[in-house]
Design a protein around this motif. Structure first.
Motif, PDB file in Angstrom:
ATOM      1  N   UNK A   1      46.069  46.778  44.617  1.00 50.25           N
ATOM      2  CA  UNK A   1      46.355  45.675  45.524  1.00 50.25           C
ATOM      3  C   UNK A   1      46.788  44.386  44.851  1.00 50.25           C
ATOM      4  N   UNK A   2      46.552  44.261  43.575  1.00 52.26           N
ATOM      5  CA  UNK A   2      47.065  43.069  42.927  1.00 52.26           C
ATOM      6  C   UNK A   2      48.351  43.336  42.177  1.00 52.26           C
TER       7      UNK A   2
ATOM      8  N   UNK B   1      42.547  39.560  37.721  1.00 52.40           N
ATOM      9  CA  UNK B   1      43.373  40.430  38.560  1.00 52.40           C
ATOM     10  C   UNK B   1      42.919  41.869  38.405  1.00 52.40           C
ATOM     11  N   UNK B   2      42.943  42.575  39.514  1.00 51.09           N
ATOM     12  CA  UNK B   2      42.383  43.932  39.478  1.00 51.09           C
ATOM     13  C   UNK B   2      43.079  44.866  38.490  1.00 51.09           C
ATOM     14  N   UNK B   3      44.401  44.862  38.424  1.00 47.24           N
ATOM     15  CA  UNK B   3      44.994  45.803  37.470  1.00 47.24           C
ATOM     16  C   UNK B   3      44.487  45.606  36.057  1.00 47.24           C
TER      17      UNK B   3
ATOM     18  N   UNK C   1      45.568  35.584  29.464  1.00 48.23           N
ATOM     19  CA  UNK C   1      44.731  34.445  29.848  1.00 48.23           C
ATOM     20  C   UNK C   1      45.198  33.922  31.207  1.00 48.23           C
ATOM     21  N   UNK C   2      44.259  33.765  32.094  1.00 51.87           N
ATOM     22  CA  UNK C   2      44.615  33.229  33.406  1.00 51.87           C
ATOM     23  C   UNK C   2      44.755  34.291  34.468  1.00 51.87           C
ATOM     24  N   UNK C   3      45.036  35.504  34.064  1.00 47.56           N
ATOM     25  CA  UNK C   3      45.122  36.547  35.088  1.00 47.56           C
ATOM     26  C   UNK C   3      44.034  37.581  34.875  1.00 47.56           C
ATOM     27  N   UNK C   4      43.029  37.192  34.125  1.00 44.56           N
ATOM     28  CA  UNK C   4      42.059  38.218  33.742  1.00 44.56           C
ATOM     29  C   UNK C   4      41.262  38.753  34.917  1.00 44.56           C
TER      30      UNK C   4
ATOM     31  N   UNK D   1      48.397  46.856  31.929  1.00 43.83           N
ATOM     32  CA  UNK D   1      48.429  45.538  31.272  1.00 43.83           C
ATOM     33  C   UNK D   1      49.875  45.075  31.138  1.00 43.83           C
ATOM     34  N   UNK D   2      50.704  46.019  30.765  1.00 43.97           N
ATOM     35  CA  UNK D   2      52.120  45.656  30.622  1.00 43.97           C
ATOM     36  C   UNK D   2      52.662  45.164  31.955  1.00 43.97           C
ATOM     37  N   UNK D   3      52.261  45.834  33.002  1.00 42.64           N
ATOM     38  CA  UNK D   3      52.732  45.447  34.326  1.00 42.64           C
ATOM     39  C   UNK D   3      52.385  44.003  34.633  1.00 42.64           C
ATOM     40  N   UNK D   4      51.231  43.579  34.163  1.00 48.32           N
ATOM     41  CA  UNK D   4      50.796  42.228  34.492  1.00 48.32           C
ATOM     42  C   UNK D   4      51.219  41.193  33.464  1.00 48.32           C
ATOM     43  N   UNK D   5      51.565  41.634  32.266  1.00 52.66           N
ATOM     44  CA  UNK D   5      51.893  40.643  31.241  1.00 52.66           C
ATOM     45  C   UNK D   5      53.334  40.734  30.762  1.00 52.66           C
ATOM     46  N   UNK D   6      53.927  41.875  30.898  1.00 55.91           N
ATOM     47  CA  UNK D   6      55.312  42.025  30.466  1.00 55.91           C
ATOM     48  C   UNK D   6      55.489  42.166  28.974  1.00 55.91           C
ATOM     49  N   UNK D   7      54.430  42.415  28.253  1.00 56.93           N
ATOM     50  CA  UNK D   7      54.593  42.546  26.813  1.00 56.93           C
ATOM     51  C   UNK D   7      53.738  43.693  26.302  1.00 56.93           C
TER      52      UNK D   7
END
Lengths: 119, 501, 174, 331, 92, 111, 497
Positions: free
Chosen positions: D105-106, B207-209, B202-205, B185-191
């Protein structure tokens, strides 16, 4: 480009592979020490994942070079987290080993199936 | 700065810092007294927090003076408050009762370390609850887990050791899974701040990670919470732990993992309803299966502590089933059941601890006619057992009532779930009654002398018994006047579902 | 092969922690600190002083001076010895390189005893390590002043018997 | 370039890991674990995480190996063959692996500067550390101030492990008669290691202190320093035996270090509260917030160092004090 | 660029060391490989520090140089009389 | 003059570094090729000593008069100190545990 | 005394009594029994004091506390409950007197526990009778189950415990599994569980669900012993006779039928149910229970078991009456509760007296016993006649009303059932009466000759008690006006129909 992108994920794949190797050892091995070794590989894999995400192309370790502008630095936050996690890992390991030593004393073996048989 | 503003911090810091002090000051009488005093202070703090929460506040505390996503924020709302009450209350009661039992089970010179570990366990559990930072949860999870391993390892039997080892391995896997999830989650949100995370996710939900992270967080916490197929560590750990530790851990150990689980599911992953639905659909069968299977195992279990441990697994199923309904009343029921089950299981294990003072062997058969020599304890066990079954007038009834009401709201499908709740309640009748019957069995005539001997040794009235009676009284009190936990639970469900109120 | 283990136990007072030795050691420590640190702010310097003194205290407590005082006293002559040693190393490295890269491995493993009894403990240590440092020879055991050396080639073994390395260290010690 | 390195190192990591799991000799496994740790550490270094690399080196390669070995000495060095449970393990592992690979992959590519992690919180640290802390090592700044509370927790994890090991191994705090009877140990009969070790120990200690006090400027800080200094003492006790080591640093001192370290950290936080700030808000300690933070950080880092050092030592000695003879009679 | 070459050389040697560590055949061969691996790591770190132009990271290499010994000595201390019992036999 | 000197220093250091690299490689190959434990030690010590010396000297020359050089020197010193010690420890424990070298024993000194 | 206070006192007095018994039990037996009697009397006085108010149409209410929003613990006295409370409290006095004699005469152990649990059971009964909503009712229903368990298991040997387990298992599991579900469903649908005349469910559920809910209630109330959840009742025969009396006459089974009646009248509403064909099955079920239980009773050799099956049949009369859903039948249901109580308590008292005096439990042993124990057997005969429904006994009155209701509804199955069961009742009771009075004593069967060869009447207190109840059985035939008046209030539309 294709190759480069492929290689860009290499870290994550190694993370996955290491995680699985460690996990496998934890589940499949009957020897308690081997389990703990597996556990430490398992944890190390996670450290690798965190540290992989902090890297910036062209960046350097997050120790500010005074006077240098435009320098890219890697992300300090995952590093801090993993510093903590490493110490946590070794703490768990030490505790686990202490228990194994006691098991050896009380059961005379550190093989899980023999322990189960003993009780 | 106002003292009251420090409450969330104090809740964690005081037990945390008291732990080294106890190791520093060795004499054992002191260790117990100081630990108990700290636990009571902690309890007082959590009551103060609960009072402020009921007044409508949400307490926030910026650790180190750094604002939220930069620094670590502590955040206490109603959901946290009720879990805080459970933890600190369980700690206070089990500690004040613990002295004799611990003296019996832990050698004198090891006691300061043991009590220090106890304080760390409190601090760790509390720390997980007050914090609003995903990684901080991990750190305190580890404090509480390590301390938990130590506490359980204090058990007298050699079988404790493999049990602890298994717990350690599974606990670490759980924590690491959680860490993987948080990392993704941190990887995708930075927080790492939970609220911030919830906004940025919100908006990247899709995404696979994120999806995989949800899975990892769920599995990791489910391991810690002993959700049904992942519960294998719990029965042995509870059975072989020192009795008072079982009281403490059974009351609040797994609840905190459930707390974090619900927090994550409902605050981080809530933004995408579809996921939440999947979560619920995934969770519900597990919860139901857990209720039935664990209850059945408990039914055929011959050892009193093990039986209650399996019943705990079933109860976790109830809690998660309430949550899986995803409705206001469902979560209310779930939260309420956390509170009530803590009361009930706490009382039951206190009774077990009290039995253990006179009966070395805790297999159910060997407790025959225990009511003769220990009438009060036996009676307390009966009441607590009724609460576990969910007989009206006890705390257990309130939450079951809420749960069934919540299920009813779901419509026709609900009847299957109601049926399962009902069936498992019946099984609970079975296994609790088996114990009660043994306790009250009249000794057979061929052993009249033994019976006389036992009755000569009267039940000693000590802190343990008083604590037991108090807890049982609380079971009845909260069964008749459930206002406090109910209000908190209702507030919690509104917070989790982000309903404006 | 069970070598005897008869060396004397270290008595706690054996270290000759004379003020001079202490001072020399302190200087070494301070130098090391200054060279490592590279930050000359008052706070860090103060901490540096503290660190050096703490290390000194611990070193004394942990019988650092048992043999190291000998080292401290020979500190002036060490660089010269090192130069000779480096020369030795280069030569023997070349020899080993040849062996390793040769298409056919030609080795003549040989064991040899060397007498280091006339050296002090520090001297024996330096001797043993020097032998190990030069590729082609490895110290296997030190017992009562006798060094058991394993050589890759017989000629190294013969060279070791010439005793000039022992003499060199003897000179270092005096 | 980095990628080439990384691929090289990572491949070696995988090979090592497989070897570790394959080997039935535990002793070999442990030694390979130390290689694994070194590789990991190098990898961290290549990935620009110098602080982590130093920690992994000091903790993973040094202390963990030693503790593993001391535990092995008390248990067994050979794993017995056991083939049960492999199927389930493979299924579970396979499922998890596919889950993770599915997720891959993402993910942002390695080193992608546009990755979300580099956009949100981290820039604040990088931009403000110099100004708010007055020293360049951002990792130390985050560790000890921005996320000082995590670090406090971590110190207590170490503390918990320490008391846990003492509790489980029932090692008395303070020197009781039970522990003096141990037969002589140590490498004192080995001249070369002993002499070299004695020379080395003070330098390791000094280096540890250097790492401790330069955490603000370069890679390092309390954890690494604590681990390194503990390594020095462990080396000493390996050389001179338990008794001598305990004479130099008694058990009470080890435990004292842990307690004082942990309390020091905590008390700084409490002091901040008393002075009117929030817990661990060092800026209130003095008039100039930057200086105040620096002082606070030095103190808490010292606390961390003490705690880690003391804990590692306690743990090591708890293991080392149990000889194989004790094991036999306790069965 | 020269440093890149040097580091590649060291990496290759590390691979060779691992090969030896895995191959064995005796415990001592593995230990030797491990020890060698450690020193090579220290070298590699020093070289990489140069390669990346951050000479102040030499601390890491220094730490390795100092710590590496401990592991090997620990082996000795704890297994002074035990390796022969079951060590050599296990040349798997 | 100075530039010329710098070039020389550079070239020398390069040569040293190349020698070091080669030594490292050879050591690695040796460790694989040598037939038994005791002879492998020799190959390993090649990397331990010669390579260390050459590489660090090269780097020190590259670093010039700086703190880095001092640090490099310190590292080299420590490596040269610990390397043979570790080797000794290994060889010694192998010897003591009964792992006997297959070697001719050269007896009394040839007078 | 305000009615609210009276309600509270009715709950508190037996509770305090229990506590006092516990204390005095350690001191002296006589003191303990005095306390029991005083408590019982006091309770009866309190409860009776409420009767005039209720007759005047008042419905005093007390809310003890609010558990959850919409869920209270509250009490409200209405005619049905009033009747039940009066009955239970009055019979408690008599039962206490009888108990004293029985327990002493039989030299039972654990007498203090017996009296305590008895008092607790009465507390539960009072709470049950006065409950204002389903939740409160359920609370006391469970309390009643639990407090009677030690009584059933009184003897404590393995067989007893096993039977007691059946007792508890059936009652507890049916109540939790079915009754609780039904209650929660009700709360869910109606938003409350208050007892309101005319029902609270009207129009809120589809007819099929109503049928299902009714089934949940009927089977959930295991105490009503409708087949197939009747198993506990014969099992509970292991209890001492006063307990059997408590179970069959005073509290437990009455609580069951009371609950069902109350639910039908106040939750569903009788005429609402009547309007739905889905509820008709209940009459058939009750009829089936009556006939089959009577047939089983015919084949019993043990006196108490016979009485137990008789009870099962009689209870289903009440349920059938309630299920006919006609005003007259509703009154009949209430009256039959009273009538059966008097009759059955007499029968049990007699059975207990026989056991104490002669240690006889089998029907076959009763030949000629009427000559040795004339008072007892006279009372037994009156009870038996009441069961059959012969005037001038109480049983006739209730059967009259029920039959009237059945005719009103034109429910021929019910009519047939009543007639058939009357015949069956006669078939299994009259032979006993005949044997006792007119056959010769057969000493060969009496296995306990060595124990008691020459026995006379049971202890005086027991005889006194059973005489009183027998008198009541007859008295009720003549003086039933108050009861009818009272119960007419639960069917306000009597005139309109």
């Amino acid at each position: 480009m294709k190759l480069f992108e492929f290689l860009g994920y290499y870290n994550y794949w190694v993370f996955a592979i290491l995680l699985m190797i460690g996990f496998y050892a934890v589940i499949a091995k009957a020897n308690l020490i081997k389990k703990l070794i597996g556990l430490s590989i398992f944890q190390s894999a996670v450290f690798l994942m965190y540290i992989s995400m902090d890297k910036v192309e062209g960046g350097t370790a997050p120790i500010i070079k005074p006077g240098v502008v435009d320098q890219l630095y890697s992300n300090p936050l995952p590093q801090v987290l993993i510093l903590t996690a490493i110490v946590v890992g070794v703490s768990t390991l030490a505790l686990g080993l202490a228990i194994v030593v006691r098991i050896k004393e009380r059961y005379g073996t550190i093989e899980e199936n023999e322990i189960l048989d003993a009780d | 700065m106002d003292f009251a503003q420090h409450l969330p911090a104090l809740q964690v810091i005081v037990p945390l810092l008291a732990a080294p002090l106890i190791v520093l000051l060795q004499p054992r009488g002191f260790a117990w007294a100081a630990t108990t005093a700290t636990a009571f202070f902690s309890f007082a703090v959590s009551i103060a927090i609960a009072v402020r929460i009921l007044a409508g506040d949400i307490l926030r505390y910026e650790m180190g003076g750094w604002f939220a996503p930069i620094g670590i924020e502590l955040r206490v709302d109603a959901f946290s408050a009720i879990v805080l009450l459970i933890i600190s209350g369980a700690a206070a009661i089990s500690l004040i009762a613990a002295r004799n039992s611990i003296n019996q089970q832990i050698e004198d010179h090891r006691q300061p370390l043991f009590f220090a570990a106890w304080l760390l366990a409190i601090a760790g559990l509390v720390g997980m609850v007050v914090t609003a930072d995903a990684f901080n949860i991990f750190v305190f999870m580890e404090i509480s887990s390590l301390a938990g391993y130590i506490l359980i390892a204090g058990g007298p039997d050699r079988r404790t050791l493999p049990a602890v080892f298994k717990y350690l391995i599974i606990g670490t896997i759980g924590a690491t899974f959680y860490l993987i999830g948080v990392g993704m989650i941190y990887m995708m949100t930075g927080t790492l701040n939970l609220e911030d995370m919830a906004q940025r996710v919100v908006g990247i939900e899709d995404q696979r990670p994120i999806l995989v992270a949800a899975a990892f967080v769920f599995i990791g916490l489910a391991l810690k919470a002993a959700l049904f197929p992942l519960h294998v560590w719990l029965p042995n750990a509870y059975t072989h732990a020192p009795h008072m530790v079982t009281v403490f851990l059974a009351a609040c150990g797994t609840k905190v993992a459930v707390y974090v689980l619900l927090r994550f599911q409902f605050s981080i992953f809530q933004s995408f309803g579809e996921h939440l639905l999947q979560f619920a659909l995934f969770l519900m069968p597990l919860a139901l299966l857990g209720i039935i299977v664990a209850s059945l195992v408990a039914m055929f279990e011959g050892h009193l502590k093990r039986m209650l441990a399996f019943s705990s697994v079933a109860q976790i199923g109830y809690i998660l089933m309430g949550a899986s309904l995803m409705s206001d009343s469902g979560i209310t029921a779930s939260t309420l059941h956390m509170f009530n089950h803590a009361l009930t299981k706490g009382a039951l294990f206190l009774a077990v601890a009290k039995f253990a003072t006179q009966y070395a062997d805790l297999r159910i058969d060997s407790l025959k006619s225990a009511a003769r020599s220990m009438p009060l304890t036996s009676f307390a066990f009966v009441i607590a057992g009724l609460s576990l079954i969910g007989v009206p007038g006890t705390a257990g009834f309130i939450s079951k009532w809420q749960l069934i009401m919540a299920i009813m709201e779901t419509g026709n499908m609900g009847f299957i779930m109601v049926a399962i709740v009902v069936i498992s309640s019946l099984i609970a009748v079975g296994y609790i009654w088996r114990v009660i019957e043994t306790l009250y069995a009249i000794p057979t005539d061929d052993l009249p002398d033994d019976a006389a001997d036992v009755s000569v040794k009267p039940e000693k009235i000590d802190m343990l018994l008083i604590a037991l009676i108090f807890t049982v009284a609380m079971n009845i009190y909260f069964g008749l006047v459930p206002g406090l936990p109910l209000t908190l639970a209702e507030l919690s469900s509104k917070i989790l579902l982000k309903v404006e109120f | 092969m069970q070598p005897r283990r008869s060396q004397c136990l270290p008595s706690p007072q054996r270290g000759a922690a004379t003020p001079a030795n202490l001072f020399i050691f302190l200087v070494v420590l301070v130098l090391a600190w200054l060279l490592w640190s590279g930050i000359y702010k008052p706070v860090v310097l103060g901490l540096g002083v503290f660190s050096c003194l703490l290390t000194l205290f611990l070193a004394r407590r942990m019988v650092f001076f048992a043999q190291s005082s000998e080292l401290l006293s020979m500190i002036r002559r060490l660089p010269g010895y090192w130069l000779l040693l480096v020369k030795d190393i280069i030569v023997s490295s070349w020899n080993v390189t040849k062996i390793v890269l040769a298409p056919k491995l030609v080795i003549q493993p040989t064991m040899v005893d060397t007498d280091g009894a006339k050296l002090g403990e520090m001297g024996q240590t330096i001797l043993g390590n020097s032998i190990t440092l030069s590729p082609g020879t490895v110290t296997l055991d030190i017992d009562d002043g006798r060094l058991l050396v394993h050589c890759l080639l017989k000629k190294d073994a013969m060279a070791l018997k010439q005793d000039d390395i022992v003499d060199r260290i003897k000179a270092l010690e005096s | 370039m980095t990628i080439v390195f990384a691929i090289f190192l990572l491949t070696m990591l995988v090979i090592t890991a497989v070897a570790i799991v394959q080997s039935s000799n535990l002793f070999v496994s442990v030694m390979l674990t130390s290689i694994f740790s070194l590789l990991m550490s190098t990898n961290f270094f290549v990935l620009d995480a110098a602080d982590v690399a130093l920690t992994e080196a000091a903790v993973g390669a040094g202390i963990t190996t030693v503790i593993f070995l001391s535990a092995l000495a008390l248990t067994a060095t050979q794993e017995k063959p056991n083939r049960s449970g492999r199927g389930i393990a493979l299924i579970v592992v396979g499922l998890t692996a596919s889950l993770i690979i599915y997720a891959t992959f993402d993910k942002p590519r390695l080193g992608d500067p546009d990755a979300p992690v580099h956009q949100h919180v981290a820039p604040y640290y990088l931009d403000n550390t110099m100004e708010q802390m007055g020293f360049p090592n951002v990792v130390t700044a985050v560790l000890s101030s921005y996320r000082g509370y995590d670090t406090l927790g971590e110190v207590f994890v170490v503390f918990a492990a320490c008391i846990g090991v003492l509790f489980i191994l029932d090692a008395r705090t303070g020197t009781g008669p039970k522990y003096v009877t141990r037969k002589m140990t140590g490498l004192r009969h080995h001249l070369i290691p002993q002499v070299v070790g004695r020379i080395l120990v003070p330098f390791i200690v000094l280096f540890g202190l250097y790492v401790q006090f330069h955490g603000e400027y370069g890679p390092g800080g309390g954890f690494q320093a604590g681990a390194i200094i503990a390594t020095a003492f462990i080396l000493y006790s390996l050389l001179e035996g338990e008794q001598a080591a305990l004479r130099a640093v008694p058990r009470s001192a080890q435990l004292g270090l842990v307690i004082c370290g942990a309390l020091m950290f905590g008390m700084v936080g409490v002091l901040c509260m008393i002075m009117g700030g929030e817990f661990l808000d060092y800026s209130v300690l003095m008039e100039n917030p930057v200086t105040a933070r620096q002082i606070g950080i030095i103190v808490i880092e010292a606390g961390v160092g003490m705690a880690v050092c003391g804990a590692m030592l306690s743990i090591f000695h708890a293991f080392a004090a149990r000889s194989a003879e004790d094991t036999d009679e306790a069965v | 660029m020269i440093f890149a070459g040097v580091s590649c050389a060291i990496l290759v040697t590390m691979v060779l060391a691992i090969a030896r560590a895995i191959k064995g055949p005796t415990v001592y061969d593995r230990l030797l490989a491990v020890n060698m691996f450690g020193t090579k790591t220290a070298l590699l770190l020093a070289v990489i520090a140069f390669l990346f132009g951050r000479a102040d990271f030499l601390d890491l290499a220094l730490a390795y140089a100092l710590i590496n010994l401990v592991g090997v000595l620990a082996v000795l201390e704890f297994f002074q009389n035990r390796i022969d019992a079951n060590g050599d036999a296990s040349g798997d | 003059m100075i530039e010329w000197l710098l070039i020389v220093v550079d070239i020398v250091s390069w040569i040293l570094l190349i020698i070091g690299s080669i030594c490292v490689l050879i050591g690695g190959i040796g460790v694989l090729r040598m037939p038994d434990f005791y002879s492998r030690i020799h190959a390993a010590s090649l990397t331990d000593t010669m390579a260390t010396l050459a590489l660090f000297s090269g780097m020190i020359l590259q670093a010039g008069f700086s703190l880095a050089a001092a640090k490099l020197f310190a590292i080299m010193l420590f490596l040269l100190l610990t390397g043979p010690t570790a080797t000794y420890a290994l060889a010694n424990s192998a010897l003591l545990s009964g792992h006997k070298p297959k070697a001719a024993v050269l007896e009394k000194k040839v007078e | 005394m305000s009615p609210q206070l009276a309600i509270m006192l009715a709950l508190v007095v037996p509770l305090v009594g229990a506590a006092l018994i516990a204390i005095t039990g350690r001191l002296h037996d006589n003191l303990r029994e005095t306390v029991t009697l005083i408590t019982a009397t006091l309770l009866a006085v309190i409860v009776w004091s409420l009767v005039p108010l209720i007759l005047d149409g008042e419905r005093p209410e007390v809310t003890l506390l609010q558990v959850m929003p919409g869920i209270d613990i509250g009490f409200r006295v209405e005619p049905l409950g009033m009747l039940f409370a009066t009955l239970a409290s009055s019979l408690w006095i008599i039962n206490s007197i009888y108990s004293i004699g029985y327990m002493r005469g039989n030299k039972e152990k654990n007498q203090t526990r017996f009296y305590i649990c008895f008092a607790l059971a009465i507390t539960a009964t009072m709470g049950l009778a006065f409950s204002a909503n389903l939740f409160t009712l359920f609370l006391f229903y469970e309390l009643l189950t639990l407090s009677t368990y030690p009584l059933v298991a009184h003897k404590g040997d393995a067989g007893t415990v096993k039977s007691a387990r059946v007792y508890l298992g059936v009652l507890l599991s049916t109540s939790i599994a079915l009754l609780l579900t039904a209650i929660i469903w009700t709360y869910h649908v109606a938003g409350s569980g208050d007892f309101v005349l005319g029902g609270i469910l009207r129009g809120l559920m589809d007819p099929a669900s109503v049928g299902l809910l009714l089934a949940l209630f009927v089977f959930g109330v295991g105490k009503a012993a409708i087949m197939p959840v009747h198993r506990w009742l014969p099992a509970a025969m292991v209890a001492p006779t006063p307990v059997s009396a408590l179970l069959h006459a005073v509290a437990v089974v009455k609580a069951g039928v009371f609950t069902i009646t109350k639910v039908i009248v106040y939750i569903f509403g009788a005429d609402y149910l009547f309007s739905l064909p889905q509820s008709g099955w209940l009459v058939y079920l009750a009829a089936f229970t009556i006939i089959s239980a009577s047939l089983v009773a015919l084949r019993q050799t043990n006196l108490k078991r016979l009485l137990a099956y008789s009870t099962i049949a009689q209870l289903s009369y009440v349920i059938m009456a309630a299920a006919i859903l006609k005003p007259m039948a509703e009154i009949g249901a209430a009256v039959h509760m009273v009538a059966h109580a008097f009759g059955k308590i007499t029968l049990f008292f007699a059975a207990g007296a026989i056991y104490v005096a002669a240690k006889k439990t089998d029907i076959a042993q009763l030949r000629g016993i009427g000559r040795r124990m004339p008072w007892t057997m006279a009372a037994f005969s009156i009870g038996a006649l009441s069961m059959i429904g012969v005037p001038p006994t109480a049983g006739f009155v209730s059967k009259w009303y029920i039959l009237g209701g059945a005719l009103q509804a034109g429910h021929y199955v019910a009519i047939f059932t009543i007639i058939a069961s009357t015949v069956l009742n006669a078939a299994y009771f009259l032979p006993i009466v005949y044997m006792a009075w007119f056959e010769k004593e057969d000493t060969s069967i009496n296995t306990n000759t060595s124990v008691i060869k020459e026995h006379g009447e049971a202890p005086l207190l027991m005889v006194l008690a059973l005489t009183i109840t027998a008198a009541l059985t007859i008295g009720f035939f003549f003086f039933n006006g108050t009861v009818i008046e009272l119960e007419k209030q639960i069917v306000p539309r009597l005139d309109s129909s």
